[in-house]
Design a protein around this motif. Structure first.
Motif, PDB file in Angstrom:
ATOM      1  N   ASN A  50      14.107  34.685  24.182  1.00  0.00           N
ATOM      2  CA  ASN A  50      15.303  33.885  24.432  1.00  0.00           C
ATOM      3  C   ASN A  50      16.385  34.104  23.356  1.00  0.00           C
ATOM      4  O   ASN A  50      17.279  33.266  23.191  1.00  0.00           O
ATOM      5  N   ARG A  66      20.411  32.122  19.768  1.00  0.00           N
ATOM      6  CA  ARG A  66      19.211  31.604  20.403  1.00  0.00           C
ATOM      7  C   ARG A  66      19.625  30.791  21.634  1.00  0.00           C
ATOM      8  O   ARG A  66      20.509  29.933  21.546  1.00  0.00           O
ATOM      9  N   ARG A  68      18.596  28.095  24.502  1.00  0.00           N
ATOM     10  CA  ARG A  68      17.623  27.048  24.815  1.00  0.00           C
ATOM     11  C   ARG A  68      18.118  26.203  25.999  1.00  0.00           C
ATOM     12  O   ARG A  68      19.319  26.006  26.168  1.00  0.00           O
ATOM     13  N   ASN A  80      11.443  26.080  20.519  1.00  0.00           N
ATOM     14  CA  ASN A  80      12.126  27.365  20.445  1.00  0.00           C
ATOM     15  C   ASN A  80      12.942  27.637  21.699  1.00  0.00           C
ATOM     16  O   ASN A  80      14.018  28.240  21.625  1.00  0.00           O
ATOM     17  N   LYS A  81      12.456  27.170  22.837  1.00  0.00           N
ATOM     18  CA  LYS A  81      13.124  27.480  24.102  1.00  0.00           C
ATOM     19  C   LYS A  81      13.808  26.265  24.733  1.00  0.00           C
ATOM     20  O   LYS A  81      14.531  26.413  25.723  1.00  0.00           O
ATOM     21  N   GLU A  82      13.567  25.070  24.169  1.00  0.00           N
ATOM     22  CA  GLU A  82      14.148  23.849  24.751  1.00  0.00           C
ATOM     23  C   GLU A  82      14.858  23.025  23.669  1.00  0.00           C
ATOM     24  O   GLU A  82      14.491  23.070  22.494  1.00  0.00           O
TER      25      GLU A  82
END
Length: 419
Positions: A50, A66, A68, A80-82
């Motif tokens: 991501n 990044r 998210r 890390n992704k949200e």
């Protein structure tokens, strides 16, 4: 701690310096930098999927973003992704659930360990590219002549560098005995081997290989380069003497004369390059007997017996020709054997009247030890005249006897015929 800009300049400058010396194309440059960043990001966050990494090597900077997904407060499962809605709205109050937040990452905030990790990763990739570049440059050039500058002289090898500062190795075993090397001078050699064990390429050079002499001849003799003359065989004792067999398919061309040149003009430069190695050029022929005769030049052969199945030849010469056939230190006969690929034994001619007076070796058992007689008989000599007509050097080498033992043997046999 250094700022992001300082770290960027430092890292990109490092790669730019490599790019200029190793001729790495821009696409590879960007790819290696991006991969290095992604390796570190994956270690820090568990994944780099991501993240967007934008590298601009021309300006010497980079950007990392990044991405998210916005989720309701309290429902963040992967930081890390949200990102929670409230945190997203701190960045921009217009963000809503389900949208993607793209946020620039300040790499310098990851800490010294991350920056060090990045540099190590980058250095590893650079080294890998350097090895690939070196191997790809030389892998298909075995047998070609290359020039290099002497960089370091060691006991077992000399380190040379080419025009791109790649390292080339000239081992002691591939150096002509009289070669002397000084830092900064240019040396020519043939590419002997290109090894790439464990992705660590080594370019091994040689100045003793017969191929080196072949390539030097090709450079000096246009008829060879044009294919009018073919080099059929080469035998060398590096720094001392060499024999070359050549052939021409055009009857109008004298291959030996073309290779030697007027008054030796075409081989003079080669002789100097090879530390005054004497070069004999002869006409090649598929007639084995004639080829062996020519290979033993300057000696004149009286007769030859050839065993083609075992690649052996018995050569008979007049007494005054024997020393010429053998040569100083046995050099001429060794080169002739190497060139023709036949084991050559040299014998003095014996008059038939003298042969009638010959004596079998076994009759000398009271003066000569039986094991010495057996050793001589094992190489095919069973009479006194046969031993006396064989070269002393051959008796020592082939019968594997000490020189003193051979001299005693010859003394006893000669005394018999002098009585």
């Amino acid at each position: 701690m250094a700022t992001k800009k300082e770290e960027t300049v430092s890292m990109v400058d490092t790669f730019r310096e490599f790019k200029e010396t190793k001729n790495i194309d821009r696409t590879t440059l960007v790819s290696v930098l991006e991969e290095s960043f992604r390796n570190v990001i994956a270690k820090l966050f568990g994944s780099d999927e991501n993240f967007d990494v934008i590298v601009n090597p021309d300006k010497g900077d980079f950007e990392i973003y990044r991405n998210r997904v916005v989720v309701p407060d309290g429902e963040v499962q992967d930081e890390n992704k949200e990102i929670s809605l409230s945190d997203a709205q701190k960045i921009d109050s217009d963000y809503e659930e389900g949208e993607e937040v793209s946020e620039e990452v300040n790499f310098s905030k990851f800490g010294r360990r991350a920056i060090l990790n990045l540099r190590q990763t980058l250095a590893s990739k650079i080294l890998e590219l350097e090895h690939d570049s070196l191997y790809n440059k030389y892998k298909d050039r075995v047998g070609q002549i290359v020039s290099g500058e002497v960089y370091q002289v060691w006991k077992r090898e000399v380190l040379l560098v080419d025009d791109e500062n790649n390292e080339l190795i000239l081992p002691k075993s591939e150096q002509i005995p009289n070669d002397q090397y000084h830092k900064g001078e240019t040396v020519r050699a043939v590419i002997h081997q290109v090894n790439n064990e464990n992705n660590n390429p080594k370019i091994i050079l040689s100045r003793t290989s017969p191929v080196f002499l072949e390539r030097l001849l090709e450079a000096e003799v246009p008829e060879i380069a044009d294919g009018l003359i073919t080099i059929k065989r080469v035998a060398r004792m590096p720094g001392e003497r060499a024999k070359i067999a050549v052939e021409s398919y055009d009857e109008r061309i004298d291959p030996v004369g073309a290779c030697v040149g007027v008054k030796g003009s075409r081989v003079h430069g080669i002789v100097r390059e090879l530390c005054n190695e004497n070069i004999d050029v002869i006409n090649y022929t598929s007639n084995i007997k004639l080829f062996i005769q020519r290979a033993l030049s300057p000696a004149r052969v009286s007769s030859i017996n050839v065993d083609e199945e075992n690649h052996k030849a018995e050569v008979f010469l007049k007494p005054e020709e024997v020393s010429l056939a053998i040569g100083r230190g046995g050099l001429n006969i060794k080169l002739a054997s190497m060139l023709t690929e036949f084991t050559i034994d040299v014998f003095r001619e014996v008059d038939e009247s003298e042969a009638d007076e010959d004596i079998y070796l076994d009759e000398f058992s009271d003066e000569i030890d039986q094991w010495v007689i057996d050793a001589i008989k094992s190489i095919g000599l069973d009479t006194a005249k046969a031993v006396l007509n064989a070269p002393r050097e051959m008796l020592v080498e082939k019968a594997d006897l000490e020189e003193e033992t051979v001299d005693h043997l010859l003394e006893v046999l000669r005394a018999e015929f002098e009585q």
